[in-house]
Design an enzyme around this catalytic site. Structure first.
Site, PDB file in Angstrom:
ATOM      1  N   TYR A 133       0.859  -1.191   0.000  1.00 19.80           N
ATOM      2  CA  TYR A 133       0.000   0.000   0.000  1.00 19.80           C
ATOM      3  C   TYR A 133       0.889   1.231   0.000  1.00 19.80           C
ATOM      4  O   TYR A 133       1.836   1.328   0.776  1.00 19.80           O
ATOM      5  CB  TYR A 133      -0.901  -0.011   1.231  1.00 19.80           C
ATOM      6  CG  TYR A 133      -1.698   1.254   1.436  1.00 19.80           C
ATOM      7  CD1 TYR A 133      -2.906   1.457   0.778  1.00 19.80           C
ATOM      8  CD2 TYR A 133      -1.239   2.253   2.293  1.00 19.80           C
ATOM      9  CE1 TYR A 133      -3.634   2.622   0.973  1.00 19.80           C
ATOM     10  CE2 TYR A 133      -1.964   3.422   2.488  1.00 19.80           C
ATOM     11  CZ  TYR A 133      -3.158   3.596   1.828  1.00 19.80           C
ATOM     12  OH  TYR A 133      -3.876   4.753   2.018  1.00 19.80           O
ATOM     13  N   HIS A 134       0.584   2.207  -0.850  1.00 16.29           N
ATOM     14  CA  HIS A 134       1.426   3.395  -1.014  1.00 16.29           C
ATOM     15  C   HIS A 134       0.947   4.526  -0.111  1.00 16.29           C
ATOM     16  O   HIS A 134      -0.170   5.017  -0.247  1.00 16.29           O
ATOM     17  CB  HIS A 134       1.386   3.856  -2.475  1.00 16.29           C
ATOM     18  CG  HIS A 134       2.598   4.644  -2.889  1.00 16.29           C
ATOM     19  ND1 HIS A 134       3.113   5.677  -2.133  1.00 16.29           N
ATOM     20  CD2 HIS A 134       3.400   4.554  -3.981  1.00 16.29           C
ATOM     21  CE1 HIS A 134       4.170   6.185  -2.742  1.00 16.29           C
ATOM     22  NE2 HIS A 134       4.369   5.522  -3.872  1.00 16.29           N
ATOM     23  N   GLY A 135       1.803   4.947   0.827  1.00 22.32           N
ATOM     24  CA  GLY A 135       1.497   6.113   1.643  1.00 22.32           C
ATOM     25  C   GLY A 135       1.737   7.395   0.866  1.00 22.32           C
ATOM     26  O   GLY A 135       2.065   7.374  -0.317  1.00 22.32           O
ATOM     27  N   GLU A 206      -2.781   6.585  -5.567  1.00 21.22           N
ATOM     28  CA  GLU A 206      -3.072   6.108  -4.220  1.00 21.22           C
ATOM     29  C   GLU A 206      -2.334   6.949  -3.188  1.00 21.22           C
ATOM     30  O   GLU A 206      -2.877   7.268  -2.116  1.00 21.22           O
ATOM     31  CB  GLU A 206      -2.665   4.639  -4.089  1.00 21.22           C
ATOM     32  CG  GLU A 206      -3.045   4.001  -2.767  1.00 21.22           C
ATOM     33  CD  GLU A 206      -2.795   2.500  -2.792  1.00 21.22           C
ATOM     34  OE1 GLU A 206      -3.737   1.747  -3.094  1.00 21.22           O
ATOM     35  OE2 GLU A 206      -1.632   2.086  -2.541  1.00 21.22           O
TER      36      GLU A 206
END
Length: 334
Positions: A133-135, A206
């Protein structure tokens, strides 16, 4: 009395009535600018500075990451200059530089975020595709890469967005760390050579437009799944707890989303840089299945990543709670 002292170049404390230096400076500034009652304007300016200073800090703190990236680049140039004679005789010329930068970033992660890595045993010895998951920034991935290299002597390559390759000065950093532009053929070839590769299918979209609800934004992207199928490697889901609380974006502003879709550049402002607790969790591998389709593998991977988020992240995310977690111990359930 004040005029006479200033005209005669006397000390502010001279004479029967001492005058503070601040009063002297205020008077001189007023005479110089010709503004009456300038002390009222100065008091208002000081008040504004006091009110806006925390806001300024919140927007300036993410700049620390930019400084760290360019510090890394500077160190690589120094390393290359000092060791350029060895380059012609060594196949592992950059190994020392990678260890040096890993120590730098791991130190920052430890001190500022109390960074932890859990589930590293789930990473196979051979090739594999890590899906994460990309912050708002890739800082959590850099901490993961550094910790993995230090603890397990294992290097992980990453697929980056095209705009990263246009950042000034970043070429040496990207070359040394083997950052990939992402063509499927290049990724498949690297995996067949035994590489470990990481990719965030949500990418910049994202990063900028997900929020404290930790919504996965992949759209119709399933190329990563086809890469894993073609290379016959497992997919390993990965998620970093509180990654949205460390740095947040103003992606909720609709006009910024429309502008991004037009120019495809990350122009959305970020703020934060808070020293929240960061823990990266590596999930169980999704093994290669010869008869699975890219659509099915994408859905399976997304479900596995969503399960990691639901297990390890309290939703909606909360900055204060994430800060307090620096003082809590992690239950050994992972």
């Amino acid at each position: 009395m004040l005029v006479e002292m200033i005209g005669g170049n006397e000390s502010c404390t001279a004479g029967p009535i001492p005058v503070s230096y601040l009063t002297c400076l205020t008077y001189i500034l007023g005479e110089w600018t010709g503004v009456e009652h300038i002390e009222d304007y100065l008091s208002y300016a000081v008040y504004l500075l006091w009110v806006l200073f925390p806001l300024a800090v919140v927007f300036l703190l993410p700049g620390v990451l930019v400084i760290l990236f360019y510090t890394s680049i500077l160190l690589l140039h120094i390393y290359k200059r000092k060791n350029e004679l060895k380059e012609a005789y060594s196949n592992d010329f950059w190994d020392g530089a990678k260890q040096m930068l890993a120590t730098l970033w791991d130190g920052h992660g430890r001190i500022w975020h109390g960074y932890e890595l859990h589930g590293a045993d789930n990473i196979p010895e051979g090739p594999g595709l890590i899906v994460f998951y990309h912050g708002a920034t890739p800082a959590d991935y850099v901490y993961f890469m550094a910790r993995l290299l230090i603890q397990r002597k294992r290097y992980c390559h990453v697929v980056a967005d095209h705009f990263v390759f246009r950042l000034p000065g970043f070429k040496i950093l990207l070359d040394v760390h083997g950052v990939m532009h992402g063509p499927k053929e290049e990724c498949v070839s690297a995996l067949k050579k035994g590489y470990l590769i990481a990719i965030a299918p949500g990418g910049v979209r994202e990063a900028l437009f997900s929020d404290e609800m930790y919504t996965i934004i992949w759209g119709d992207r399933k190329g990563f799944a086809q890469v894993a199928i073609d290379a016959k490697v497992p997919i390993i889901p990965m998620f970093t707890q509180n990654v949205r609380e460390g740095i947040r974006t103003l992606g909720g502003i609709k006009i910024l989303r429309s502008l991004y879709e037009r120019i495809r550049l990350p122009i959305v402002p970020v703020y934060g840089g808070f020293p929240v607790k960061l823990r990266t969790f590596v999930g169980e591998p999704i093994p290669y299945e010869p008869n699975i389709t890219a659509e099915e593998l994408t859905a399976k991977t997304k479900a596995a990543l969503q399960a990691l988020i639901e297990k390890h992240q309290k939703i909606p995310g909360n900055i204060f709670r994430a800060l307090m977690e620096r003082f809590q111990t992690q239950k050994k359930e992972d």
